[in-house]
Design an enzyme around this catalytic site. Sequence first.
Site, short mmCIF file in Angstrom:
data_model
loop_
_atom_site.label_atom_id
_atom_site.label_comp_id
_atom_site.label_asym_id
_atom_site.label_seq_id
_atom_site.Cartn_x
_atom_site.Cartn_y
_atom_site.Cartn_z
N GLU A 1 8.88 0.83 11.27
CA GLU A 1 10.07 1.66 11.02
C GLU A 1 9.45 2.97 11.13
O GLU A 1 8.64 3.54 10.06
CB GLU A 1 10.26 1.87 9.87
CG GLU A 1 11.08 0.75 9.28
CD GLU A 1 12.75 0.24 9.95
OE1 GLU A 1 13.40 1.75 10.49
OE2 GLU A 1 12.97 -1.06 9.28
N CYS B 1 13.19 10.63 7.59
CA CYS B 1 12.71 10.21 9.39
C CYS B 1 13.83 10.26 9.89
O CYS B 1 13.83 10.49 11.28
CB CYS B 1 11.92 8.57 9.04
SG CYS B 1 13.47 7.50 8.12
N GLU C 1 8.96 15.92 15.73
CA GLU C 1 9.34 15.28 14.43
C GLU C 1 8.04 16.52 13.37
O GLU C 1 7.50 16.48 13.69
CB GLU C 1 8.90 13.88 14.14
CG GLU C 1 10.05 14.12 12.21
CD GLU C 1 9.45 12.05 12.02
OE1 GLU C 1 8.09 12.04 12.55
OE2 GLU C 1 10.15 11.93 12.06
N LYS D 1 0.48 -0.98 -0.13
CA LYS D 1 -0.03 0.32 -0.03
C LYS D 1 0.83 1.48 0.14
O LYS D 1 1.57 1.40 1.18
CB LYS D 1 -1.06 0.30 1.42
CG LYS D 1 -1.70 1.84 1.73
CD LYS D 1 -2.32 2.08 1.31
CE LYS D 1 -2.51 3.09 1.69
NZ LYS D 1 -2.49 4.17 1.67
P1 NAP Z 1 2.11 8.20 8.00
O1 NAP Z 1 1.23 9.08 7.89
O2 NAP Z 1 1.86 6.86 8.71
O3 NAP Z 1 1.96 7.37 6.74
C1 NAP Z 1 2.32 6.32 6.39
C2 NAP Z 1 1.48 5.28 5.29
O4 NAP Z 1 0.60 4.78 6.49
C3 NAP Z 1 0.74 5.69 4.36
O5 NAP Z 1 0.90 4.72 3.27
C4 NAP Z 1 -0.91 6.08 4.86
O6 NAP Z 1 -1.47 6.09 4.02
C5 NAP Z 1 -0.88 4.81 5.24
N1 NAP Z 1 -1.70 4.81 6.77
C6 NAP Z 1 -2.40 5.68 7.59
N2 NAP Z 1 -3.23 5.80 8.77
C7 NAP Z 1 -3.16 4.18 8.56
C8 NAP Z 1 -3.92 3.71 9.40
N3 NAP Z 1 -4.21 3.61 10.41
N4 NAP Z 1 -3.79 2.06 8.84
C9 NAP Z 1 -2.65 2.04 8.32
N5 NAP Z 1 -1.96 2.17 7.47
C10 NAP Z 1 -2.53 3.75 7.17
O7 NAP Z 1 3.69 8.72 7.19
P2 NAP Z 1 3.46 10.08 6.88
O8 NAP Z 1 3.07 10.86 6.67
O9 NAP Z 1 3.42 9.08 5.07
O10 NAP Z 1 5.40 9.58 6.67
C11 NAP Z 1 5.53 10.19 7.28
C12 NAP Z 1 6.72 9.70 8.28
O11 NAP Z 1 6.82 7.88 8.23
C13 NAP Z 1 7.42 10.05 10.03
O12 NAP Z 1 6.79 10.10 11.02
C14 NAP Z 1 8.67 9.56 9.04
O13 NAP Z 1 9.75 9.61 10.75
C15 NAP Z 1 7.71 8.58 9.45
N6 NAP Z 1 9.68 7.65 8.10
C16 NAP Z 1 10.05 7.06 8.74
C17 NAP Z 1 10.58 6.08 7.93
C18 NAP Z 1 11.77 5.13 8.78
O14 NAP Z 1 12.48 4.00 8.22
N7 NAP Z 1 11.84 4.67 9.99
C19 NAP Z 1 11.34 5.82 6.39
C20 NAP Z 1 10.49 6.91 6.63
C21 NAP Z 1 9.78 8.00 7.06
P3 NAP Z 1 -1.98 7.46 3.24
O15 NAP Z 1 -0.55 8.67 3.21
O16 NAP Z 1 -2.69 7.53 2.64
O17 NAP Z 1 -2.52 8.91 4.47
#
Ligand code: NAP
Length: 518
Positions: A297, A331, A428, A220
């Site tokens: 992650e 991240c 963050e 996804k």
């Molecule tokens: P996010 O809002 O958590 O979304 C990540 C993914 O999860 C997206 O595909 C999102 O879909 C989906 N999602 C949203 N709500 C969900 C739910 N209730 N259940 C299951 N899946 C759900 O994060 P983001 O804003 O896209 O990305 C930024 C974050 O990612 C930051 O906090 C960053 O630190 C973290 N990150 C961590 C790493 C690592 O390796 N540790 C690497 C990259 C990024 P939608 O896009 O459709 O909302």
Amino acid sequence: MAIVEKRRKAGSSRTTQHSASASTKVLPLRERTLNFGDKWDYAPSPEDNKSFPIAPRHELFIGGKFVAPRARRYFDSINPATEEKLTEIAHADGRDVAAATAAARTAYEKVWSPMSGRERGKYLYRIARIIQERSRELAVLETMDGGKPIKESRDIDLPLVAAHFFYYAGWADKLKYAFPGRSPRPLGVAGQIIPWNFPLLMAAWKIAPALACGNTVVLKPAETTSITAMRLAQIFQEAELPPGVVNIVTGAGETGAALVQQRGIDKIAFTGSTEVGKLIAKSVAERGADAPRLTLELGGKAANIVFEDAAIDQAIEGIIAGIYFNQGHVCCAGSRLFVQEGIYKTVIRKLRDRIQTMRVGNPLDKNTDIGAINSATQLKKIRALVQSGVDEGAHLEQTRCRLPAKGYWYPPTFLTNVTASHRVAQEEIFGPVLSVMTFRTPEEAFERANNTPYGLSAGVWTDKGSKIFKMAQKLRAGVVWANTFNKFDPTSPFGGYKESGFGREGGLQGLSAYCRLE
Ligand code: NAP
Ligand code: MG
């Protein structure tokens, strides 16, 4: 400079008045993003994007075919640099997720897990090679859909994407050597959810090790960056990957939630925010004996620590790479800078000068350093957090450059006079915003660096090897970079401590997340 001096000597009052007013006038926040560009800007050098047309609509990829979503719902994907609509993306619901999982299960049982590692490896090599062949197309699309500068998608993301497939292709027939004395078995169907900051790279981090170990996948992608995942689906077809081995369900958060709750999934791998990670952990825990395996992650608030004995100019470049790479949508971004007191003034002066040379603008331009913020929502979040910092007493420094009228932009920014309790030092930001603090001793440095709920990465800048080892042992972070920052390699494990999640991706450790060891 020489000309200004000459005029001054000739007593030109106009020049004197002009320079005096320019140096004393304090501009309001919005106006401060003006204009060093007039002095020494480059001519535009945009990458051609005409050769890679984007279809008006993208369907789901299930069982090796592109299929319409059951509910016939679609949403727009836009270019954050222009706010133009690029295409429509299918919105998968629970029924589509169930169909994708069924396709993945059939492929797992009938084709992929019985196949020898050697054969699986051939498919992965083929995919890696096609990615290399089509890397310019993929880089352009990644930049248009997500807003990152072309020089990053072209020179960092795409080579790493191919390298991950090559690396795990190499492991596919050597799993028993990876785990001596054990028999590694695949887990089954993996549900994988990824964010928008490195759309293709996150897909590669997830798909390549899963397939190498004999699992099949339902992926996804993030809502704002699905286009390149769908190109990857075309590449899977071109590589003749057996139908159902990888399925891609696009959609919003609810699609991700449906995937987490879907029965018949053996492993959930999630990269994204800590907030959503916690929801997923809860939802998985409630399943009891039926729960899939889980790796998370999550977010980060990395400390970049600069000691007095560091090579300062090199450290300045590392600070810049640490926080302004990919607009700070990283991240592991070095978003907290800790500078040892004796060099604080020098570091701030050099940082102030250095950010004025950064070019913000058209992400497709090869000279651009800072592209567009991924979405209006993210821009709003960055603005609100920076405002909270200013309200709490921090001092704002920004690049004075002209921002394009359309699109979502935020100039390279750093905040001084920050204390550990400020929101900008704790939360963050996920944008090009650095919070600068000071320290006196190494003990104070690691204590302050560890004073966060996160633990994904950290950086240490010093001339002394012993100090690097000491700090690396004390820092509660999954990755510690020494005299460098934001460097990635498929052979190195990556992952977090504390609220940055658990499990590792990359290297051998990345394989063990997709194997059952017997
Ligand atoms: P996010 O809002 O958590 O979304 C990540 C993914 O999860 C997206 O595909 C999102 O879909 C989906 N999602 C949203 N709500 C969900 C739910 N209730 N259940 C299951 N899946 C759900 O994060 P983001 O804003 O896209 O990305 C930024 C974050 O990612 C930051 O906090 C960053 O630190 C973290 N990150 C961590 C790493 C690592 O390796 N540790 C690497 C990259 C990024 P939608 O896009 O459709 O909302
Ligand atoms: Mg987009």
